[in-house]
Design a protein around this motif. Structure first.
Motif, PDB file in Angstrom:
ATOM      1  N   GLY A 166      13.613   7.329 -10.737  1.00 19.74           N
ATOM      2  CA  GLY A 166      12.865   6.135 -10.377  1.00 19.74           C
ATOM      3  C   GLY A 166      12.539   5.279 -11.592  1.00 19.74           C
ATOM      4  O   GLY A 166      12.681   4.045 -11.559  1.00 19.74           O
ATOM      5  N   SER A 167      12.114   5.929 -12.677  1.00 17.83           N
ATOM      6  CA  SER A 167      11.795   5.130 -13.871  1.00 17.83           C
ATOM      7  C   SER A 167      13.055   4.525 -14.483  1.00 17.83           C
ATOM      8  O   SER A 167      13.015   3.408 -14.999  1.00 17.83           O
ATOM      9  N   ILE A 168      14.165   5.248 -14.391  1.00 16.76           N
ATOM     10  CA  ILE A 168      15.425   4.677 -14.906  1.00 16.76           C
ATOM     11  C   ILE A 168      15.785   3.431 -14.102  1.00 16.76           C
ATOM     12  O   ILE A 168      16.177   2.397 -14.661  1.00 16.76           O
ATOM     13  N   ALA A 169      15.605   3.500 -12.769  1.00 19.24           N
ATOM     14  CA  ALA A 169      15.940   2.346 -11.923  1.00 19.24           C
ATOM     15  C   ALA A 169      15.030   1.162 -12.240  1.00 19.24           C
ATOM     16  O   ALA A 169      15.484   0.013 -12.337  1.00 19.24           O
ATOM     17  N   THR A 170      13.736   1.433 -12.425  1.00 14.23           N
ATOM     18  CA  THR A 170      12.791   0.357 -12.764  1.00 14.23           C
ATOM     19  C   THR A 170      13.190  -0.296 -14.086  1.00 14.23           C
ATOM     20  O   THR A 170      13.229  -1.526 -14.210  1.00 14.23           O
ATOM     21  N   MET A 171      13.497   0.541 -15.066  1.00 17.19           N
ATOM     22  CA  MET A 171      13.839   0.003 -16.382  1.00 17.19           C
ATOM     23  C   MET A 171      15.177  -0.735 -16.351  1.00 17.19           C
ATOM     24  O   MET A 171      15.362  -1.719 -17.069  1.00 17.19           O
ATOM     25  N   SER A 172      16.107  -0.275 -15.513  1.00 16.10           N
ATOM     26  CA  SER A 172      17.403  -0.962 -15.405  1.00 16.10           C
ATOM     27  C   SER A 172      17.215  -2.373 -14.865  1.00 16.10           C
ATOM     28  O   SER A 172      17.848  -3.324 -15.341  1.00 16.10           O
ATOM     29  N   ALA A 173      16.316  -2.502 -13.872  1.00  8.15           N
ATOM     30  CA  ALA A 173      16.054  -3.839 -13.326  1.00  8.15           C
ATOM     31  C   ALA A 173      15.413  -4.732 -14.378  1.00  8.15           C
ATOM     32  O   ALA A 173      15.753  -5.919 -14.508  1.00  8.15           O
ATOM     33  N   LEU A 174      14.492  -4.174 -15.164  1.00 12.07           N
ATOM     34  CA  LEU A 174      13.837  -4.959 -16.214  1.00 12.07           C
ATOM     35  C   LEU A 174      14.840  -5.341 -17.306  1.00 12.07           C
ATOM     36  O   LEU A 174      14.795  -6.452 -17.856  1.00 12.07           O
ATOM     37  N   ALA A 175      15.762  -4.421 -17.612  1.00 14.32           N
ATOM     38  CA  ALA A 175      16.780  -4.705 -18.638  1.00 14.32           C
ATOM     39  C   ALA A 175      17.681  -5.845 -18.185  1.00 14.32           C
ATOM     40  O   ALA A 175      18.090  -6.695 -18.985  1.00 14.32           O
ATOM     41  N   LYS A 176      17.971  -5.880 -16.881  1.00 12.82           N
ATOM     42  CA  LYS A 176      18.794  -6.979 -16.358  1.00 12.82           C
ATOM     43  C   LYS A 176      18.038  -8.303 -16.459  1.00 12.82           C
ATOM     44  O   LYS A 176      18.591  -9.330 -16.859  1.00 12.82           O
ATOM     45  N   GLN A 177      16.751  -8.257 -16.122  1.00 12.81           N
ATOM     46  CA  GLN A 177      15.910  -9.455 -16.227  1.00 12.81           C
ATOM     47  C   GLN A 177      15.857  -9.930 -17.684  1.00 12.81           C
ATOM     48  O   GLN A 177      15.905 -11.135 -17.956  1.00 12.81           O
ATOM     49  N   ALA A 178      15.780  -8.975 -18.605  1.00 10.42           N
ATOM     50  CA  ALA A 178      15.750  -9.322 -20.027  1.00 10.42           C
ATOM     51  C   ALA A 178      17.052 -10.010 -20.424  1.00 10.42           C
ATOM     52  O   ALA A 178      17.054 -11.080 -21.039  1.00 10.42           O
ATOM     53  N   HIS A 179      18.158  -9.423 -20.045  1.00  8.63           N
ATOM     54  CA  HIS A 179      19.465  -9.969 -20.438  1.00  8.63           C
ATOM     55  C   HIS A 179      19.705 -11.343 -19.815  1.00  8.63           C
ATOM     56  O   HIS A 179      20.205 -12.261 -20.472  1.00  8.63           O
ATOM     57  N   ASP A 180      19.342 -11.500 -18.533  1.00 10.52           N
ATOM     58  CA  ASP A 180      19.595 -12.772 -17.845  1.00 10.52           C
ATOM     59  C   ASP A 180      18.932 -13.939 -18.567  1.00 10.52           C
ATOM     60  O   ASP A 180      19.535 -14.997 -18.774  1.00 10.52           O
ATOM     61  N   PHE A 181      17.673 -13.760 -18.943  1.00 13.27           N
ATOM     62  CA  PHE A 181      16.942 -14.849 -19.584  1.00 13.27           C
ATOM     63  C   PHE A 181      17.555 -15.168 -20.957  1.00 13.27           C
ATOM     64  O   PHE A 181      17.709 -16.335 -21.335  1.00 13.27           O
ATOM     65  N   VAL A 182      17.915 -14.114 -21.688  1.00  9.43           N
ATOM     66  CA  VAL A 182      18.493 -14.334 -23.019  1.00  9.43           C
ATOM     67  C   VAL A 182      19.824 -15.070 -22.896  1.00  9.43           C
ATOM     68  O   VAL A 182      20.081 -16.054 -23.603  1.00  9.43           O
ATOM     69  N   ALA A 183      20.667 -14.615 -21.965  1.00 13.76           N
ATOM     70  CA  ALA A 183      22.011 -15.195 -21.848  1.00 13.76           C
ATOM     71  C   ALA A 183      21.976 -16.599 -21.242  1.00 13.76           C
ATOM     72  O   ALA A 183      22.769 -17.461 -21.624  1.00 13.76           O
ATOM     73  N   LYS A 184      21.039 -16.831 -20.320  1.00 11.26           N
ATOM     74  CA  LYS A 184      21.080 -18.101 -19.564  1.00 11.26           C
ATOM     75  C   LYS A 184      20.044 -19.120 -20.012  1.00 11.26           C
ATOM     76  O   LYS A 184      20.116 -20.280 -19.605  1.00 11.26           O
ATOM     77  N   VAL A 185      19.070 -18.702 -20.803  1.00 10.38           N
ATOM     78  CA  VAL A 185      18.053 -19.664 -21.247  1.00 10.38           C
ATOM     79  C   VAL A 185      18.001 -19.728 -22.780  1.00 10.38           C
ATOM     80  O   VAL A 185      18.214 -20.777 -23.379  1.00 10.38           O
ATOM     81  N   TYR A 186      17.726 -18.579 -23.409  1.00  8.47           N
ATOM     82  CA  TYR A 186      17.532 -18.564 -24.867  1.00  8.47           C
ATOM     83  C   TYR A 186      18.785 -19.054 -25.605  1.00  8.47           C
ATOM     84  O   TYR A 186      18.705 -19.994 -26.416  1.00  8.47           O
ATOM     85  N   ILE A 187      19.925 -18.451 -25.308  1.00  5.18           N
ATOM     86  CA  ILE A 187      21.129 -18.809 -26.071  1.00  5.18           C
ATOM     87  C   ILE A 187      21.546 -20.270 -25.817  1.00  5.18           C
ATOM     88  O   ILE A 187      21.791 -21.017 -26.778  1.00  5.18           O
ATOM     89  N   PRO A 188      21.593 -20.726 -24.548  1.00  4.84           N
ATOM     90  CA  PRO A 188      21.907 -22.150 -24.345  1.00  4.84           C
ATOM     91  C   PRO A 188      20.905 -23.091 -25.025  1.00  4.84           C
ATOM     92  O   PRO A 188      21.294 -24.108 -25.598  1.00  4.84           O
ATOM     93  N   ASP A 189      19.607 -22.746 -24.988  1.00  5.05           N
ATOM     94  CA  ASP A 189      18.600 -23.579 -25.659  1.00  5.05           C
ATOM     95  C   ASP A 189      18.838 -23.597 -27.167  1.00  5.05           C
ATOM     96  O   ASP A 189      18.739 -24.637 -27.821  1.00  5.05           O
TER      97      ASP A 189
END
Lengths: 498, 59
Positions: A166-189
């Motif tokens: 369960g904790s691995i699944a929770t952290m996997s979802a958070l890791a995806k959220q982390a990556h999405d923002f970096v790839a789609k907001v931070y880097i383009p900005d």
């Protein structure tokens, strides 16, 4: 941790290695994004100008650089209204105390509004993704689950009171959220903002020597060739050679620092023999100027083989790039190509900002890999988290010494320890802020900030935003946070001109 | 010619002062100064090595 484990000859279990990588990894991602938006962006983004923006123009710009969903006209209208509310109420909050309207600000109003929107979004985002740190470390900041010999957090797929599926699944979802923002907001900005400030690839180069201890061990840490980000030194901006790192060549001067060494302040000391005897000889506050010919800082001056070294994301990315790290080379080259500049542009204020972005993206890519490794170990029944063989001091030698290295988000961090009669006989921390913020040494050589500021243009000495750009590009952390001082107290930046 | 002091530099962690000499619109010399003592090394002397991390991680 690593210093003590090195002194006592302890190898930590694989699960502890992976969990430490994950804690450090999410810290990189969160720290770097906070630095870009909340600590550094306002040196490049004019908040007041954002009020002049047409939200439709901002939406068009945002949609042209990313498929991030928050990019509609109505979304940016809302951000504009929120910002206008702050300004009209005279409550600029975090946006007060800057040089709004300075001629060095180059972004069009629409880009400024986009950056303000993402400044606010990043605040919400960072609170979510750092939960990975809280799950593994019991809280954030200052993880509480470290233990000499491993970690103290149990790993057990069959227990509700341990890291489980369960904790691995929770952290996997958070890791995806982390990556999405970096790839789609931070880097383009980052790319969009940098494209308006390309002249900053010509300022802020600094000492040109770069040190990385390497980080994120892929297996046992004593295997120093198997770090995800490699260890090495670059000298004189020469990317053709990566030099090995020898701990014996690290030393610290106090010639211009408010300390005294037995035997005189002209020579440096290796950290095992380091001394922290403070002796303030500066002016009594309030004062106008420091005596910069004499001692003028609480930082010592760390040197490697008697040379000043820059540490941090740029150092790590350069060492990895020059070492042939394929993913680092690919992303660095992509960024250089998008900005239309060559590798020499990396040695600059802009290069420092870009390298931090590259590192954030690559680290976010590694989070699911490490989570997968942890899940695979659990599946195999490998639940070991701590090696207690050397826990009891009765098992220790009478004397021991060691050193432990880590790449903190802000750069190379080393601890040197001597143990006598099972107690700490000497302990010296040589931290990133000290390397980068160092004053002059016994040979009069400048530290990295000092050197990087040379030739920086200053349009208006009353409003030296250009100086802040270069200093902030290092992500200063002055390593003084003993947390008994009120470091959160609001302060007004004081600028004096003579 | 102007000499500038920025103290404290904000939007960082910790306490930093920068002095800079500006001539002809360019910085010609600069000094970086931390204005607060840390002292973690002194706090650790004589302590159990196993608890060092809990102090140093707060740097």
């Amino acid at each position: 941790m690593r210093g003590v484990e090195n002194a006592l000859g302890i190898t930590i279990p694989d699960n502890a290695r992976i969990i430490r990588n994950l804690i450090a990894g999410i810290q990189y991602v969160q720290d770097h994004v906070i630095h870009f938006y909340h600590l550094h962006a306002l040196d490049w983004v004019d908040i007041v100008s954002a009020l002049q923006a047409d939200p439709a123009g901002t939406a068009k710009l945002a949609q042209s650089i990313s498929d991030w969903p928050n990019s509609s006209v109505s979304y940016f209208k809302g951000v504009h209204a929120k910002l206008k509310g702050f300004v009209d109420a005279g409550q600029l909050g975090p946006f007060s105390n800057a040089y709004w309207g300075h001629p060095a600000y180059k972004l069009p109003p629409e880009a400024n509004l986009m950056a303000v929107a993402h400044y606010l979004e990043a605040l919400e985002w960072q609170r979510e993704v750092i939960k990975i740190h809280a799950i593994l470390g019991a809280k954030n900041p200052h993880a509480q689950t470290y233990l000499v010999g491993g970690m103290s957090i149990p790993v057990d797929p069959n227990s509700q009171n341990a890291l489980n599926a369960g904790s691995i699944a929770t952290m996997s979802a958070l890791a995806k959220q982390a990556h999405d923002f970096v790839a789609k907001v931070y880097i383009p900005d980052l790319l969009a903002v940098a494209s308006f400030y390309k002249e900053w690839a010509g300022y802020g180069g600094g000492v040109g020597n770069f040190l990385s201890y390497g980080e994120f061990p892929n297996d046992n840490i004593s295997n120093t060739d198997n770090l995800w980000l490699p260890r090495g030194i670059i000298l004189n901006k020469d990317l053709s050679t990566v030099h090995p790192v020898d701990q014996a060549k690290v030393s610290e001067y106090v010639t211009h620092s408010w300390y005294e060494y037995p035997g005189g302040d002209g020579k440096s000391k290796h950290p095992w023999d380091g001394v922290t005897d403070h002796k303030y000889t500066g002016p009594n506050p309030p004062y106008e100027w420091l005596n910069t010919d004499g001692k003028y800082s609480w930082l010592k001056a760390p040197r490697y083989d008697d040379q000043a070294m820059e540490v941090g994301p740029l150092a790590r990315m350069l060492v990895a790039y020059a070492s042939g790290h394929e993913r680092v080379q690919a992303v660095v080259n992509l960024v250089l190509q998008k900005l239309g500049v060559g590798p020499a542009a990396l040695f600059s204020t802009l290069g420092r900002v870009a390298a931090r972005g590259v590192e954030t993206l690559l680290t976010a890519e590694m989070l699911p890999v490490w989570l997968g490794d942890l899940a695979a170990n659990m599946k195999r029944g490998d639940l070991k988290i701590h090696d207690g063989e050397m826990w009891e001091p009765s098992n220790w030698p009478k004397t021991a010494q060691g050193y432990g290295w880590h790449e903190a988000p802000r750069g190379a961090l080393g601890h040197w320890i001597k143990i006598e009669n099972r107690k700490i006989a000497n302990y010296q921390c040589v931290v990133p802020g000290t390397w980068n913020g160092s004053p002059r040494d016994g040979n009069g050589q400048r530290g990295p900030y000092e050197q990087a500021l040379l030739d920086t243009p200053v349009a208006d000495p009353e409003q030296p935003v250009e100086i802040l750009r270069t200093v902030h590009s290092f992500d200063p952390c002055m390593a003084c946070a003993v947390h008994v001082v009120d470091s959160k107290r609001r302060k007004i930046t004081r600028v004096r001109v003579l | 010619m102007a000499k500038i002091a920025i103290d404290p530099v904000t939007r960082i962690e910790g306490h930093l002062r920068i002095e800079a000499q500006v001539e002809g619109g360019r910085v010609v010399d600069a000094w970086s100064a931390s204005t607060m003592f840390r002292g973690i090394e002194r706090i650790l002397l004589g302590r159990d090595p196993r608890e060092a991390w809990a102090f140093t991680q707060r740097i």
